[in-house]
Write a protein that holds these residues in place. Structure first.
Motif, PDB file in Angstrom:
ATOM      1  N   SER A   1      56.581 -12.716  21.355  1.00  9.73           N
ATOM      2  CA  SER A   1      55.522 -13.588  20.830  1.00  9.73           C
ATOM      3  C   SER A   1      54.972 -14.490  21.931  1.00  9.73           C
ATOM      4  O   SER A   1      53.772 -14.767  21.983  1.00  9.73           O
ATOM      5  N   ARG A   2      55.843 -14.976  22.809  1.00 15.88           N
ATOM      6  CA  ARG A   2      55.396 -15.811  23.925  1.00 15.88           C
ATOM      7  C   ARG A   2      54.589 -14.984  24.923  1.00 15.88           C
ATOM      8  O   ARG A   2      53.564 -15.427  25.453  1.00 15.88           O
TER       9      ARG A   2
ATOM     10  N   THR B   1      50.601 -13.802  24.186  1.00 18.36           N
ATOM     11  CA  THR B   1      49.434 -14.652  24.460  1.00 18.36           C
ATOM     12  C   THR B   1      48.870 -14.399  25.863  1.00 18.36           C
ATOM     13  O   THR B   1      47.683 -14.598  26.099  1.00 18.36           O
ATOM     14  N   GLN B   2      49.703 -13.935  26.784  1.00 16.21           N
ATOM     15  CA  GLN B   2      49.241 -13.625  28.135  1.00 16.21           C
ATOM     16  C   GLN B   2      48.676 -12.206  28.230  1.00 16.21           C
ATOM     17  O   GLN B   2      47.881 -11.915  29.115  1.00 16.21           O
TER      18      GLN B   2
ATOM     19  N   THR C   1      47.023 -10.593  25.684  1.00 17.69           N
ATOM     20  CA  THR C   1      45.847 -10.378  24.826  1.00 17.69           C
ATOM     21  C   THR C   1      44.749 -11.357  25.203  1.00 17.69           C
ATOM     22  O   THR C   1      44.990 -12.385  25.847  1.00 17.69           O
TER      23      THR C   1
ATOM     24  N   GLY D   1      42.282 -12.431  22.738  1.00 20.49           N
ATOM     25  CA  GLY D   1      41.752 -13.154  21.589  1.00 20.49           C
ATOM     26  C   GLY D   1      40.461 -12.547  21.078  1.00 20.49           C
ATOM     27  O   GLY D   1      39.728 -13.185  20.326  1.00 20.49           O
TER      28      GLY D   1
ATOM     29  N   THR E   1      45.278 -10.833  19.458  1.00 20.79           N
ATOM     30  CA  THR E   1      46.485 -11.684  19.496  1.00 20.79           C
ATOM     31  C   THR E   1      47.124 -11.773  18.114  1.00 20.79           C
ATOM     32  O   THR E   1      48.349 -11.666  17.978  1.00 20.79           O
ATOM     33  N   HIS E   2      46.289 -11.966  17.084  1.00 19.15           N
ATOM     34  CA  HIS E   2      46.818 -12.018  15.712  1.00 19.15           C
ATOM     35  C   HIS E   2      47.507 -10.706  15.345  1.00 19.15           C
ATOM     36  O   HIS E   2      48.602 -10.705  14.769  1.00 19.15           O
TER      37      HIS E   2
END
Length: 174
Positions: free
Chosen positions: A87-88, A91-92, A94, A96, A137-138
């Protein structure tokens, strides 16, 4: 003959017969009492053996259950740790960008076992224009959470199957 003597003799004879019958009854019951005592002792020994076997089976089942629970806890810890790490990292990996819009999300939301409610609002570009969108990201976060839920369920079912597949002493499958 004297009638009193005859009557007394009959009474003595009746008393003697009664005493003889009572003595015979008591003497006849001695072997039966011994046999009953033997049967009671054997029954008590059998009950003790059954109680001991049941206690041993319970202890073995408890030990097996504890081992399975410990293994399941270790698996759950690994799953949770991997979920947090991924999960951390997501974010790097994807951007968004919008992947799914409202019609697709509505279909997913009504699919069995799925929920897409509570997605945070999109933060950039075209995704921010529509309130009901899902970004890459979702979707990857949802996939990670779903994968973790699947692995948790799989591990629990495997432990449950293992529990029932290995019988303990005293299990009866008549």
């Amino acid at each position: 003959m004297n009638p009193i003597r005859n009557e007394l003799g009959l009474w003595l004879l009746a008393c003697a017969l009664a005493l003889a019958a009572a003595g015979g009854w008591l003497l006849g019951r001695i072997p039966l009492r011994a046999q009953l005592a033997t049967l009671k002792a054997a029954h008590a020994q059998q009950l003790g053996a059954q109680a001991s076997a049941a206690a041993q089976a319970l202890q073995m089942a408890q030990t097996r259950g504890d081992a399975l629970s410990a293994g399941l806890l270790q698996q759950q810890t690994r799953i949770d740790q991997l979920k947090v790490e991924k999960s951390r990292a997501i974010t790097q990996a994807t951007t968004g960008s919008t992947c799914l819009r409202q019609p697709a999300l509505r279909l997913l939301s009504t699919a069995p076992g799925l929920t897409v409610a509570g997605l945070p609002p999109a933060t950039g570009g075209a995704a921010a224009d529509s309130a009901a969108t899902a970004t890459d990201t979702h979707l990857t976060g949802w996939a990670i959470a779903t994968g973790a839920a699947y692995e948790t369920c799989r591990a629990r079912l495997a432990a449950l199957i293992e529990w029932h597949a290995t019988p303990t002493i005293g299990d009866r499958h008549d």
